[in-house]
Design an enzyme around this catalytic site. Sequence first.
Site, PDB file in Angstrom:
ATOM      1  N   ASP A 153      77.492  36.998  42.191  1.00 53.61           N
ATOM      2  CA  ASP A 153      78.620  36.662  43.071  1.00 53.61           C
ATOM      3  C   ASP A 153      78.180  35.710  44.178  1.00 53.61           C
ATOM      4  O   ASP A 153      78.950  34.838  44.604  1.00 53.61           O
ATOM      5  CB  ASP A 153      79.186  37.936  43.702  1.00 53.61           C
ATOM      6  N   GLU A 167      75.919  33.320  44.063  1.00 50.13           N
ATOM      7  CA  GLU A 167      75.846  31.944  43.574  1.00 50.13           C
ATOM      8  C   GLU A 167      77.238  31.350  43.421  1.00 50.13           C
ATOM      9  O   GLU A 167      77.478  30.182  43.757  1.00 50.13           O
ATOM     10  CB  GLU A 167      75.109  31.906  42.231  1.00 50.13           C
ATOM     11  N   TYR A 168      78.184  32.167  42.917  1.00 49.67           N
ATOM     12  CA  TYR A 168      79.560  31.697  42.759  1.00 49.67           C
ATOM     13  C   TYR A 168      80.150  31.350  44.129  1.00 49.67           C
ATOM     14  O   TYR A 168      80.747  30.278  44.314  1.00 49.67           O
ATOM     15  CB  TYR A 168      80.406  32.767  42.071  1.00 49.67           C
ATOM     16  N   ASP A 169      79.993  32.250  45.083  1.00 47.78           N
ATOM     17  CA  ASP A 169      80.579  32.050  46.413  1.00 47.78           C
ATOM     18  C   ASP A 169      80.017  30.803  47.094  1.00 47.78           C
ATOM     19  O   ASP A 169      80.742  30.100  47.818  1.00 47.78           O
ATOM     20  CB  ASP A 169      80.320  33.273  47.298  1.00 47.78           C
ATOM     21  N   LEU A 195     109.961  44.954  20.085  1.00 50.31           N
ATOM     22  CA  LEU A 195     109.521  45.537  18.813  1.00 50.31           C
ATOM     23  C   LEU A 195     110.324  46.794  18.481  1.00 50.31           C
ATOM     24  O   LEU A 195     110.619  47.609  19.365  1.00 50.31           O
ATOM     25  CB  LEU A 195     108.034  45.893  18.869  1.00 50.31           C
ATOM     26  N   ARG A 241     109.365  38.504  30.595  1.00 50.31           N
ATOM     27  CA  ARG A 241     110.128  38.445  29.352  1.00 50.31           C
ATOM     28  C   ARG A 241     111.624  38.366  29.616  1.00 50.31           C
ATOM     29  O   ARG A 241     112.361  37.662  28.927  1.00 50.31           O
ATOM     30  CB  ARG A 241     109.811  39.672  28.483  1.00 50.31           C
ATOM     31  N   GLU A 259     100.350  40.765  27.963  1.00 52.10           N
ATOM     32  CA  GLU A 259     100.774  41.930  28.737  1.00 52.10           C
ATOM     33  C   GLU A 259      99.986  41.972  30.037  1.00 52.10           C
ATOM     34  O   GLU A 259      98.749  42.001  30.038  1.00 52.10           O
ATOM     35  CB  GLU A 259     100.526  43.213  27.945  1.00 52.10           C
ATOM     36  N   TYR A 270      98.119  38.230  23.220  1.00 50.44           N
ATOM     37  CA  TYR A 270      98.123  38.702  21.837  1.00 50.44           C
ATOM     38  C   TYR A 270      99.000  37.876  20.895  1.00 50.44           C
ATOM     39  O   TYR A 270      99.019  38.121  19.691  1.00 50.44           O
ATOM     40  CB  TYR A 270      98.588  40.165  21.772  1.00 50.44           C
ATOM     41  N   LYS A 320     101.530  44.605  12.449  1.00 50.85           N
ATOM     42  CA  LYS A 320     102.167  43.336  12.112  1.00 50.85           C
ATOM     43  C   LYS A 320     101.745  42.911  10.706  1.00 50.85           C
ATOM     44  O   LYS A 320     100.622  43.194  10.272  1.00 50.85           O
ATOM     45  CB  LYS A 320     101.765  42.233  13.096  1.00 50.85           C
ATOM     46  N   CYS A 340      86.430  87.590  48.192  1.00 57.02           N
ATOM     47  CA  CYS A 340      87.828  87.384  47.798  1.00 57.02           C
ATOM     48  C   CYS A 340      87.908  87.397  46.265  1.00 57.02           C
ATOM     49  O   CYS A 340      87.087  86.758  45.581  1.00 57.02           O
ATOM     50  CB  CYS A 340      88.318  86.053  48.353  1.00 57.02           C
TER      51      CYS A 340
END
Length: 647
Positions: free
Chosen positions: A28, A30-32, A77, A128, A162, A210, A274, A411
């Site tokens: 992180d 290096e990315y930052d 579906l 959708r 999704e 998908y 499917k 107890c």
Amino acid sequence: MDRVRYLIDTLNKWAYEYYVLDNPSVSDREYDKLYDELKAIEESTGKIEFDSPTKRVGGEPVKAFGRHAHVARLYSLDKSVSYEQLEAFFTRVGKSAVNPEYTVEYKFDGLTMCLTYDGGKFVRATTRGNGVEGEDVTAQCLTIKSFPLTIKYKSLLEVQGEAVIRLSVLEEYNKTAKEQLKNARNAVAGAIRNLDPKVTAERKPEILFYNVNYMAEGSLPTQVSHFDFLKDNGFKVFPFLRICGSRAEVISAIEEIEVERKSLDVLTDGAVIKLNDCAVRDGLGYTDKFPRWAMAYKFEAEESTTRVKDVIWQVGRTGKLTPLALVEPVELAGATVKKATLNNYGDVLRKDVKIGSRVLIRRSNEVIPEILGAVEHTDGSVPVEKPNACPYCGSKIVEVGANIFCPNKKCRPRIIGKMEHFAQKDAMDIEGLSEMTAGQLYDVLGVTDCSRLYSLTAEELSKLDGFKDKKIKNLLTALEKSKTVPQERFLFALGIDGVGKVAAKDLCRRYSNLGELARADKEQLLELENIGDVTAETIVNWFADEENLAEVERLFVAGVRPTATKKVATDGIFSGQSVVLTGTLEGFKRSDAQKLIEENGGECQSSVTAKTTLVIAGEAAGSKLDKAKKLGIKIIDEAQFKQLLGS
């Protein structure tokens, strides 16, 4: 501009590795560093390129959602809930196709999204909606980093996916959120359909793709090619797609999903079947609502609403009082649910649970359901009251942090819980000593200590309801057999709060006997991987209690002789490694994988910490994998794990 292009391309490559492949090549930090450099250049020049990663932040709130017509209609579906109903689908397909091939994939429970690209660039994101048009949520989706802004394909394109929020992400969010989110499905819908993109960013949704809904040029011949196209263009797809040549194989894939989904970090509610061949799909066509070539197989509901009839307070073996909601019976995941758990009184208040109100409950992994939150109050709704005294023995309750306790060690439910824990399989393994039997031992014979179990006689046991010669003999035999158990199981059986099976094993590897452990101070205990600040203090306090030490001595006098814990191998391919397993391994049970690591010199941890040196990530790994990436810890997959073992 050359430097800007280098920074954008490099950062987008790293983001793809992190968010899509789950396989980061840099830390992180290096990315930052590169991100900050790019941001500084953009601020000084006032110019931001189309695919700059700095665009993926929450912008200003929008006033309202615009409507957008999809290029091609998005169908829902048709659903089946039994294999008999699914058979009708097979029959319909069989009339149009000879030896049809099917695909089976997960059905995720989130918000359906449609993303549009043109000229290789992201144009917009919509929900959708009614299938013909949806709400334009482009500003919200720009905060999501798991989809590309530019792709290889250059013509007009619509892709379908999704939007989901991982369960671990939702749990972390709720720890600090002012308003609790009831479940992952509602959380992601609220995140995407929120006028403020900053809210979307805070909830950290992602999109699993998908389907290619429309492409202006070219065609995709199979469902498998849809997945390949999506992956090739940088979209995130879930790594599960079974190709099935028969109905039996489809059923087998559905059963595989039903088992594995319980360990996923993503909410699912079924499987999608499917027809693989797109040419045959065209022949089958569509109804007004559904494609004739696809079917969703829905699992039994895991969430529902019901009314709270009452809330009672249960006392556990540590004395902790836990609220239990008694609800109107409701069918959930194949069971009739009449009870649902809450964590503590603070949980009751956060979730706004009241007696007489309707609540949302969830049941998963065949455990007692949990209340997620209130959905409706009535004029007759009554707030849940926090008890001032133990409902069983009347002792004044003690508050410790967020929890309340009964301080009376004698107890009744505390004693019964203590004996039941002591006797369980992973502890002393005393077969026949159930919760009901523990209750009889307390009520009829006055047994209040586990050490007293070892002096029970056949004559005494005959006084218990249902105890005849055979049952008496079996219990006495089990008690005798339990006298010799591994030391870590004995330590776990003592019921020290916070000392589970993993922590007990770690403690017994470090300390050769209970005497050494009893003399350890808090600082020494904190050096162990699975012992935190609270547990360390609890252990010290437990051994400082004279009555606890006296009970251990009575157990030894009764003949209990724990055997020494086997030492971890000091050499092997995992020598010196602190290893965390996460996700689902196809070729190993979790316990078998841990055993192999330990036999080869490694130490298994239950969670990722700064001391972790290796993470083995199986399918659908979640928050542990994310934390390992942030800490820059080495990560390998199951294939690499097998390779190491083979070497």
